[in-house]
Design a protein around this motif. Structure first.
Motif, PDB file in Angstrom:
ATOM      1  N   LEU A   1       0.858  -1.181   0.000  1.00 36.59           N
ATOM      2  CA  LEU A   1       0.000   0.000   0.000  1.00 36.59           C
ATOM      3  C   LEU A   1       0.893   1.229   0.000  1.00 36.59           C
ATOM      4  O   LEU A   1       1.669   1.451   0.933  1.00 36.59           O
ATOM      5  N   LEU A   2       0.770   2.030  -1.063  1.00 39.64           N
ATOM      6  CA  LEU A   2       1.631   3.192  -1.251  1.00 39.64           C
ATOM      7  C   LEU A   2       0.817   4.474  -1.076  1.00 39.64           C
ATOM      8  O   LEU A   2      -0.314   4.572  -1.553  1.00 39.64           O
ATOM      9  N   ALA A   3       1.406   5.447  -0.420  1.00 36.28           N
ATOM     10  CA  ALA A   3       0.780   6.764  -0.263  1.00 36.28           C
ATOM     11  C   ALA A   3       1.760   7.817  -0.749  1.00 36.28           C
ATOM     12  O   ALA A   3       2.920   7.848  -0.315  1.00 36.28           O
ATOM     13  N   THR A   4       1.285   8.695  -1.641  1.00 35.17           N
ATOM     14  CA  THR A   4       2.122   9.736  -2.233  1.00 35.17           C
ATOM     15  C   THR A   4       1.603  11.104  -1.850  1.00 35.17           C
ATOM     16  O   THR A   4       0.407  11.389  -1.991  1.00 35.17           O
ATOM     17  N   ASP A   5       2.489  11.961  -1.377  1.00 36.31           N
ATOM     18  CA  ASP A   5       2.145  13.358  -1.101  1.00 36.31           C
ATOM     19  C   ASP A   5       2.066  14.080  -2.439  1.00 36.31           C
ATOM     20  O   ASP A   5       3.087  14.323  -3.082  1.00 36.31           O
ATOM     21  N   ILE A   6       0.838  14.418  -2.865  1.00 32.67           N
ATOM     22  CA  ILE A   6       0.673  15.032  -4.187  1.00 32.67           C
ATOM     23  C   ILE A   6       0.833  16.542  -4.158  1.00 32.67           C
ATOM     24  O   ILE A   6       0.711  17.198  -5.192  1.00 32.67           O
ATOM     25  N   ARG A   7       1.123  17.110  -2.982  1.00 33.55           N
ATOM     26  CA  ARG A   7       1.314  18.560  -2.917  1.00 33.55           C
ATOM     27  C   ARG A   7       2.634  18.963  -3.551  1.00 33.55           C
ATOM     28  O   ARG A   7       2.763  20.057  -4.102  1.00 33.55           O
ATOM     29  N   LEU A   8       3.624  18.111  -3.453  1.00 36.89           N
ATOM     30  CA  LEU A   8       4.976  18.444  -3.884  1.00 36.89           C
ATOM     31  C   LEU A   8       5.289  17.745  -5.204  1.00 36.89           C
ATOM     32  O   LEU A   8       4.916  16.590  -5.415  1.00 36.89           O
ATOM     33  N   GLY A   9       5.974  18.452  -6.092  1.00 39.81           N
ATOM     34  CA  GLY A   9       6.274  17.885  -7.394  1.00 39.81           C
ATOM     35  C   GLY A   9       5.085  17.961  -8.326  1.00 39.81           C
ATOM     36  O   GLY A   9       4.161  18.756  -8.142  1.00 39.81           O
ATOM     37  N   VAL A  10       5.071  17.096  -9.329  1.00 40.93           N
ATOM     38  CA  VAL A  10       3.976  17.037 -10.304  1.00 40.93           C
ATOM     39  C   VAL A  10       3.607  15.576 -10.502  1.00 40.93           C
ATOM     40  O   VAL A  10       4.394  14.678 -10.192  1.00 40.93           O
ATOM     41  N   PRO A  11       2.389  15.290 -10.994  1.00 42.89           N
ATOM     42  CA  PRO A  11       1.999  13.893 -11.223  1.00 42.89           C
ATOM     43  C   PRO A  11       3.044  13.150 -12.040  1.00 42.89           C
ATOM     44  O   PRO A  11       3.519  13.629 -13.064  1.00 42.89           O
ATOM     45  N   GLY A  12       3.405  11.974 -11.552  1.00 44.87           N
ATOM     46  CA  GLY A  12       4.443  11.191 -12.195  1.00 44.87           C
ATOM     47  C   GLY A  12       5.827  11.473 -11.669  1.00 44.87           C
ATOM     48  O   GLY A  12       6.765  10.711 -11.923  1.00 44.87           O
ATOM     49  N   ALA A  13       5.979  12.562 -10.931  1.00 48.05           N
ATOM     50  CA  ALA A  13       7.298  12.904 -10.385  1.00 48.05           C
ATOM     51  C   ALA A  13       7.159  13.513  -8.987  1.00 48.05           C
ATOM     52  O   ALA A  13       7.891  14.422  -8.627  1.00 48.05           O
ATOM     53  N   HIS A  14       6.208  13.004  -8.221  1.00 44.86           N
ATOM     54  CA  HIS A  14       6.095  13.443  -6.833  1.00 44.86           C
ATOM     55  C   HIS A  14       7.253  12.823  -6.031  1.00 44.86           C
ATOM     56  O   HIS A  14       7.475  11.611  -6.118  1.00 44.86           O
ATOM     57  N   PRO A  15       7.975  13.624  -5.260  1.00 44.65           N
ATOM     58  CA  PRO A  15       9.188  13.109  -4.620  1.00 44.65           C
ATOM     59  C   PRO A  15       8.957  12.242  -3.388  1.00 44.65           C
ATOM     60  O   PRO A  15       9.853  11.496  -2.995  1.00 44.65           O
ATOM     61  N   PHE A  16       7.766  12.300  -2.773  1.00 40.85           N
ATOM     62  CA  PHE A  16       7.579  11.605  -1.499  1.00 40.85           C
ATOM     63  C   PHE A  16       6.467  10.558  -1.600  1.00 40.85           C
ATOM     64  O   PHE A  16       5.278  10.878  -1.537  1.00 40.85           O
ATOM     65  N   THR A  17       6.878   9.309  -1.775  1.00 38.64           N
ATOM     66  CA  THR A  17       5.972   8.164  -1.781  1.00 38.64           C
ATOM     67  C   THR A  17       6.435   7.179  -0.722  1.00 38.64           C
ATOM     68  O   THR A  17       7.623   6.871  -0.627  1.00 38.64           O
ATOM     69  N   PHE A  18       5.481   6.675   0.069  1.00 38.55           N
ATOM     70  CA  PHE A  18       5.815   5.821   1.199  1.00 38.55           C
ATOM     71  C   PHE A  18       5.063   4.503   1.129  1.00 38.55           C
ATOM     72  O   PHE A  18       3.901   4.449   0.721  1.00 38.55           O
ATOM     73  N   VAL A  19       5.747   3.436   1.551  1.00 34.40           N
ATOM     74  CA  VAL A  19       5.098   2.138   1.745  1.00 34.40           C
ATOM     75  C   VAL A  19       4.541   2.122   3.156  1.00 34.40           C
ATOM     76  O   VAL A  19       5.276   2.297   4.127  1.00 34.40           O
ATOM     77  N   ILE A  20       3.213   1.911   3.274  1.00 29.56           N
ATOM     78  CA  ILE A  20       2.524   1.981   4.558  1.00 29.56           C
ATOM     79  C   ILE A  20       2.235   0.593   5.120  1.00 29.56           C
ATOM     80  O   ILE A  20       2.352   0.350   6.317  1.00 29.56           O
ATOM     81  N   ALA A  21       1.831  -0.329   4.231  1.00 31.73           N
ATOM     82  CA  ALA A  21       1.402  -1.659   4.678  1.00 31.73           C
ATOM     83  C   ALA A  21       1.649  -2.671   3.565  1.00 31.73           C
ATOM     84  O   ALA A  21       1.857  -2.289   2.404  1.00 31.73           O
TER      85      ALA A  21
END
Length: 344
Positions: free
Chosen positions: A269-289
C-alpha cells in the motif's frame, strides 16, 4: 524555504539590526541563527513517515523559538554588552521567528504551534524562489564588503517582503479564476490547493479533490480570458479508508491535509504526497502496509520509495508554458501543447 534563503534572510536581518556595532559578525551570526531551526533534519524518528512529518516540528514552533530567542539575547548581551539588550533581543527574535513564518508560506507548511494543531501552510510561494532570495543575497554581499550597511539590508528586506505580498495577491487572483469553473461542476466547496509552479509566481498549479477523482489545472494570475485546461486523475475512497486504518497512514493524512494519492503495487500500500512535485514525479511516496496471500493488510514500518526522475525535456516544456510559447501544460505527461489542443 531552502537553506540558502533562510541563511540570507537571517544574515540580512542581522545586518540591519546589529552591523553598526558588530560589523561582519552580524551577518555571520545572523546566517547561522537563521539556519538553526532546520537542524532537526539530523534527527531520526525511526520511520520514513515519522521523519517526514516531524520535520519543521518542535524546532519551528513559536512556543519553543520565542523563549529560546529571549534566553539567547540575555546570554549574548552578557558576552557583548556593546549591543544593547533590546538590540540583541531584536536580533535573536526576528531571525528565529521569521524562519518558520517564511516556511509557513510554502506548500510543505510548518508546525508553528507545535505541539498543538496541524501544520500551517498557505502554499503561496515555492520552496526555492530566486526573486525572493536575490535581494537578500545582494544586500548581504554588499554589507560583507562594506560594513556597516544597515540601509541596504533594510531595503532588501522591504523588497523581499513586498514580493511575498505579491505572491499572496497572485494566489488570490488564481483562486478567484478557478472558483467559477469549479462552481459550475459542483465542486465549489471541494478541498483545493493553489500553489506556485517551481521558481515563479506567474504560473500556478490548482489541485482539487473530488469524491472519486482529482482535478489538476495550470494557470496564471493574468490569464483571465484563456480557457482552463482540466486534467482528471482517479481517486479511490476505499484505498484512502484503508490507509487511515493504520497509525502512520493517519499521521500522513493529517500532515498533508488529505492531499494524497493511494495505490497498490506489488502487494504494498503506497501513499504519495501530491502537494509536492507534479503527477508522475512526486518526490515523497511511502510504503505503509503489505498484503499477505489471503489479502489481509498488515502495517509495516514505513519506508520511502526512490524519487522518480523528470522527463529530460521537462524544463523546456515548463519554460514554453511560462513564456507563453505554449498555452497548455499537461501535468500527467509534463509536455507543453499549443492552443486548442487538450491533454490526453
Amino acid at each position: 524555504m531552502d537553506s540558502v534563503t533562510q541563511a540570507a534572510l537571517g544574515a540580512c536581518i542581522g545586518g540591519a539590526v546589529a552591523s553598526r556595532t558588530l560589523g561582519r559578525a552580524a551577518f555571520i551570526g545572523g546566517a547561522a541563527l537563521g539556519t538553526l531551526p532546520d537542524l532537526d533534519v539530523m534527527l531520526d524518528y525511526g520511520t520514513a513517515i515519522a521523519n517526514f512529518t516531524q520535520h519543521r516540528g518542535f524546532s519551528h514552533s513559536l512556543f519553543i523559538l520565542v523563549p529560546l530567542a529571549v534566553a539567547l539575547a540575555l546570554a549574548l548581551h552578557r558576552w557583548k554588552p556593546q549591543l544593547s539588550r533590546g538590540r540583541w533581543l531584536a536580533f535573536t527574535l526576528l531571525i528565529l521567528v521569521t524562519h518558520p513564518l517564511l516556511d509557513s508560506l510554502t506548500t510543505y507548511g510548518t508546525q508553528l504551534f507545535w505541539p498543538l494543531g496541524p501544520p500551517v501552510g498557505t502554499t503561496s510561494i515555492f520552496i526555492i524562489d530566486p526573486l525572493y532570495t536575490l535581494p537578500l543575497l545582494l544586500a548581504v554581499l554588499y554589507g560583507a564588503f562594506k560594513p556597516p550597511a544597515p540601509r541596504a539590508q533594510g531595503v532588501a528586506l522591504a523588497l523581499s517582503s513586498a514580493y511575498l505580498l505579491w505572491a499572496l495577491g497572485a494566489q488570490t487572483l488564481v483562486d478567484q479564476r478557478v472558483e467559477e469553473h469549479l462552481a459550475g461542476q459542483g465542486l465549489a466547496g471541494a478541498p483545493r490547493m493553489v500553489q506556485p509552479m517551481p521558481f515563479t509566481t506567474l504560473l500556478w498549479r490548482v489541485t482539487v479533490l473530488g469524491a472519486d477523482e482529482r482535478l489538476e489545472m495550470v494557470t496564471g494570475p493574468f490569464e483571465g480570458d484563456r480557457p482552463l485546461t482540466v486534467e482528471r486523475f482517479p481517486r479511490d475512497p476505499a484505498l484512502i479508508e484503508q490507509l487511515v486504518s493504520f497509525r502512520e497512514g493517519q499521521r500522513l493524512f493529517w500532515f498533508t491535509d488529505g492531499f494524497l494519492d493511494v495505490s497498490i503495487r506489488d502487494s504494498s500500500l503506497l501513499a504519495t504526497d501530491i502537494r509536492l512535485g507534479v503527477p508522475g514525479a512526486h518526490p515523497f511516496t511511502f510504503v505503509i502496509a503489505r498484503q499477505d496471500a489471503d489479502g489481509e493488510w498488515s502495517a509495516t514500518a514505513s519506508t520511502q520509495e526512490p524519487r522518480p526522475t523528470m522527463r529530460n525535456d521537462a524544463l523546456r516544456a515548463f519554460w514554453s508554458r511560462l513564456s507563453g510559447e505554449a498555452e497548455v501544460l499537461c501535468m500527467a505527461t509534463f509536455e507543453a501543447l499549443p492552443a486548442g489542443e487538450t491533454c490526453s
